[in-house]
Scaffold this motif. Structure first.
Motif, mmCIF file in Angstrom:
data_model
loop_
_atom_site.group_PDB
_atom_site.id
_atom_site.type_symbol
_atom_site.label_atom_id
_atom_site.label_comp_id
_atom_site.label_asym_id
_atom_site.label_seq_id
_atom_site.Cartn_x
_atom_site.Cartn_y
_atom_site.Cartn_z
ATOM 1 N N ASN A 185 16.754 -2.105 -39.172
ATOM 2 C CA ASN A 185 17.377 -1.393 -38.124
ATOM 3 C C ASN A 185 16.916 0.348 -38.110
ATOM 4 O O ASN A 185 16.885 0.724 -37.187
ATOM 5 C CB ASN A 185 18.772 -1.293 -37.886
ATOM 6 C CG ASN A 185 18.996 -3.070 -37.545
ATOM 7 O OD1 ASN A 185 18.492 -3.478 -36.741
ATOM 8 N ND2 ASN A 185 20.062 -3.493 -38.156
ATOM 9 N N ASN A 188 10.828 1.994 -38.012
ATOM 10 C CA ASN A 188 10.038 1.811 -36.564
ATOM 11 C C ASN A 188 9.131 0.545 -36.848
ATOM 12 O O ASN A 188 8.295 0.254 -37.798
ATOM 13 C CB ASN A 188 8.988 2.811 -36.511
ATOM 14 C CG ASN A 188 8.308 2.817 -35.146
ATOM 15 O OD1 ASN A 188 9.010 2.776 -34.025
ATOM 16 N ND2 ASN A 188 6.969 2.939 -35.276
ATOM 17 N N LEU A 191 6.083 -4.271 -32.590
ATOM 18 C CA LEU A 191 6.397 -5.756 -31.766
ATOM 19 C C LEU A 191 5.557 -6.163 -30.924
ATOM 20 O O LEU A 191 4.831 -5.429 -30.159
ATOM 21 C CB LEU A 191 7.837 -5.511 -31.227
ATOM 22 C CG LEU A 191 8.893 -4.864 -32.377
ATOM 23 C CD1 LEU A 191 10.277 -4.652 -31.367
ATOM 24 C CD2 LEU A 191 9.327 -5.767 -33.418
ATOM 25 N N SER A 196 12.207 -9.032 -29.551
ATOM 26 C CA SER A 196 13.264 -7.905 -30.054
ATOM 27 C C SER A 196 13.992 -8.347 -31.221
ATOM 28 O O SER A 196 15.013 -7.471 -31.770
ATOM 29 C CB SER A 196 14.090 -7.835 -28.638
ATOM 30 O OG SER A 196 14.990 -9.141 -28.705
ATOM 31 N N HIS A 197 13.710 -9.463 -31.720
ATOM 32 C CA HIS A 197 14.218 -9.764 -33.068
ATOM 33 C C HIS A 197 13.358 -10.557 -34.159
ATOM 34 O O HIS A 197 12.252 -11.019 -33.453
ATOM 35 C CB HIS A 197 15.359 -10.620 -32.881
ATOM 36 C CG HIS A 197 15.204 -12.100 -32.347
ATOM 37 N ND1 HIS A 197 15.068 -12.027 -30.922
ATOM 38 C CD2 HIS A 197 14.700 -13.053 -32.906
ATOM 39 C CE1 HIS A 197 14.635 -13.423 -30.733
ATOM 40 N NE2 HIS A 197 14.710 -13.973 -31.868
ATOM 41 N N GLU A 210 17.988 -7.958 -35.041
ATOM 42 C CA GLU A 210 17.510 -7.008 -33.783
ATOM 43 C C GLU A 210 16.338 -5.965 -34.393
ATOM 44 O O GLU A 210 16.994 -5.014 -35.543
ATOM 45 C CB GLU A 210 18.700 -6.480 -33.092
ATOM 46 C CG GLU A 210 19.521 -7.510 -32.166
ATOM 47 C CD GLU A 210 18.892 -8.006 -31.179
ATOM 48 O OE1 GLU A 210 17.814 -7.551 -30.620
ATOM 49 O OE2 GLU A 210 19.087 -9.340 -31.051
ATOM 50 N N SER A 212 13.610 -2.559 -33.513
ATOM 51 C CA SER A 212 12.975 -2.026 -32.434
ATOM 52 C C SER A 212 11.609 -1.027 -32.915
ATOM 53 O O SER A 212 11.624 -0.529 -34.188
ATOM 54 C CB SER A 212 14.089 -1.203 -31.498
ATOM 55 O OG SER A 212 14.685 -0.169 -32.516
ATOM 56 N N ASN A 214 8.648 1.992 -31.364
ATOM 57 C CA ASN A 214 7.898 2.892 -30.355
ATOM 58 C C ASN A 214 6.486 2.319 -29.980
ATOM 59 O O ASN A 214 5.753 2.910 -29.410
ATOM 60 C CB ASN A 214 7.619 4.312 -30.834
ATOM 61 C CG ASN A 214 6.957 4.723 -31.986
ATOM 62 O OD1 ASN A 214 6.186 3.462 -32.359
ATOM 63 N ND2 ASN A 214 6.829 5.588 -32.420
ATOM 64 N N LYS A 216 4.671 -1.663 -28.711
ATOM 65 C CA LYS A 216 4.539 -3.073 -28.683
ATOM 66 C C LYS A 216 3.236 -3.269 -27.832
ATOM 67 O O LYS A 216 2.518 -2.418 -27.165
ATOM 68 C CB LYS A 216 5.769 -3.447 -27.566
ATOM 69 C CG LYS A 216 6.980 -3.398 -27.940
ATOM 70 C CD LYS A 216 7.954 -4.029 -26.908
ATOM 71 C CE LYS A 216 9.648 -4.068 -27.792
ATOM 72 N NZ LYS A 216 10.371 -4.869 -26.662
#
Length: 296
Positions: A185, A188, A191, A196-197, A210, A212, A214, A216
């Motif tokens: 968490n 960076n 993805l 999202s997980h 989870e 996340s 910057n 994708k």
């Protein structure tokens, strides 16, 4: 009705002038040969033979039919010979859809070996991380990472491919490596779109975290290159990650945990009338990729 066999019987009777001799030549019973001739006559709706106790001869319609039936058998034999020759030479084309990362590495290597062995084969590769439509895009074989293939398709499992969470030494010089899944968490994470997980497993206890970041992308190769440049932590299939890890460009993280991967399947529409080159290529992939790929 098996028209080709019926036609063969008719031609043999016409040539021999006898049902008995034709039956001996064809290794059939006289009754079978007689039925075949009757089937041809019913098909053409004409009497083709004069039958007497002493002799069998052609009617005028039978003479014309005999010429055309010979041509039919000749064309059928030529078609069979062409098909057999194709099978022996393994010529033709095969259209394959595959995820981009797989297409650029494992599949490309396999295609190179296959076309060296069968130089008359042409391979089209559709590289996309989106599922191709087999009918609309005229795809012969689609390679898909999935645990459960579409039950409307024929599927053959090729191998299992593990996953690994990793980052570059450059990234790890700036930040501390995560020690637990919860630490992700604070990082960076690079993805895949619509993700999202991430899931990890330890002592048979799964954890879903989870994550996340910057960046994708819908292309795993973009994520790999971004990770190598030090932009963040990435989850990659081991077939792509292992060579980069061995070169020292990426470092595996959370190595006490298992990162679930997926199976790689070859899916296609039907076994019926499948071209020999398609069957042979699937068999070739299965022989090349018979060992599961896990992290080093």
């Amino acid at each position: 009705m098996d028209r080709l066999n019926a036609i063969r019987s008719f031609i043999e009777v016409a040539d021999a002038g006898s049902f008995t001799q034709a039956a001996e030549q064809l290794q059939l019973s006289r009754l079978q040969v007689s039925r075949h001739v009757q089937e041809v006559e019913a098909w053409l709706q004409q009497r083709l033979l004069h039958r007497t106790t002493r002799k069998v001869s052609l009617t005028s319609a039978g003479e014309e039919a005999l010429l055309r039936c010979r041509r039919i058998l000749s064309e059928a034999a030529a078609l069979e010979a062409t098909a057999l020759n194709r099978r022996k030479q393994l010529a033709g084309s095969v259209r394959i859809a595959a995820p981009i990362g797989l297409a650029q590495h494992m599949l490309l290597d396999a295609v190179t070996q296959f076309t060296e062995q069968y130089p008359q084969v042409v391979v089209d590769i559709l590289a996309s991380d989106s599922y191709s439509q087999l009918v609309d895009e005229r795809v012969d074989i689609a390679l898909r990472y999935t645990e459960q293939p579409d039950d409307q398709l024929i599927a053959r499992k090729l191998l299992n491919i593990g996953s690994v969470i990793c980052a570059s030494p450059k990234y790890l010089q700036r930040v501390s490596a995560p020690q637990t899944p919860a630490d992700l968490n604070q990082h960076n994470c690079l993805l895949h779109l619509n993700t999202s997980h991430w899931s990890l497993v330890k002592h048979n206890q799964p954890q879903t975290i989870e994550v996340s970041g910057n960046l994708k992308a819908n292309d795993v190769m973009t994520l790999l290159r971004a990770a190598v440049k030090g932009h963040g932590i990435v989850r990659l299939p081991c077939d792509l990650a292992n060579p980069v890890i061995e070169q020292g460009q990426l470092v595996p993280l959370l190595t006490d945990y298992h990162v679930p991967g997926s199976a790689l399947w070859a899916v296609y529409l039907s076994r019926s009338y499948q071209l020999p080159v398609v069957r042979q290529f699937i068999d070739f992939l299965a022989s090349c990729w018979h060992t599961d790929i896990v992290r080093p």
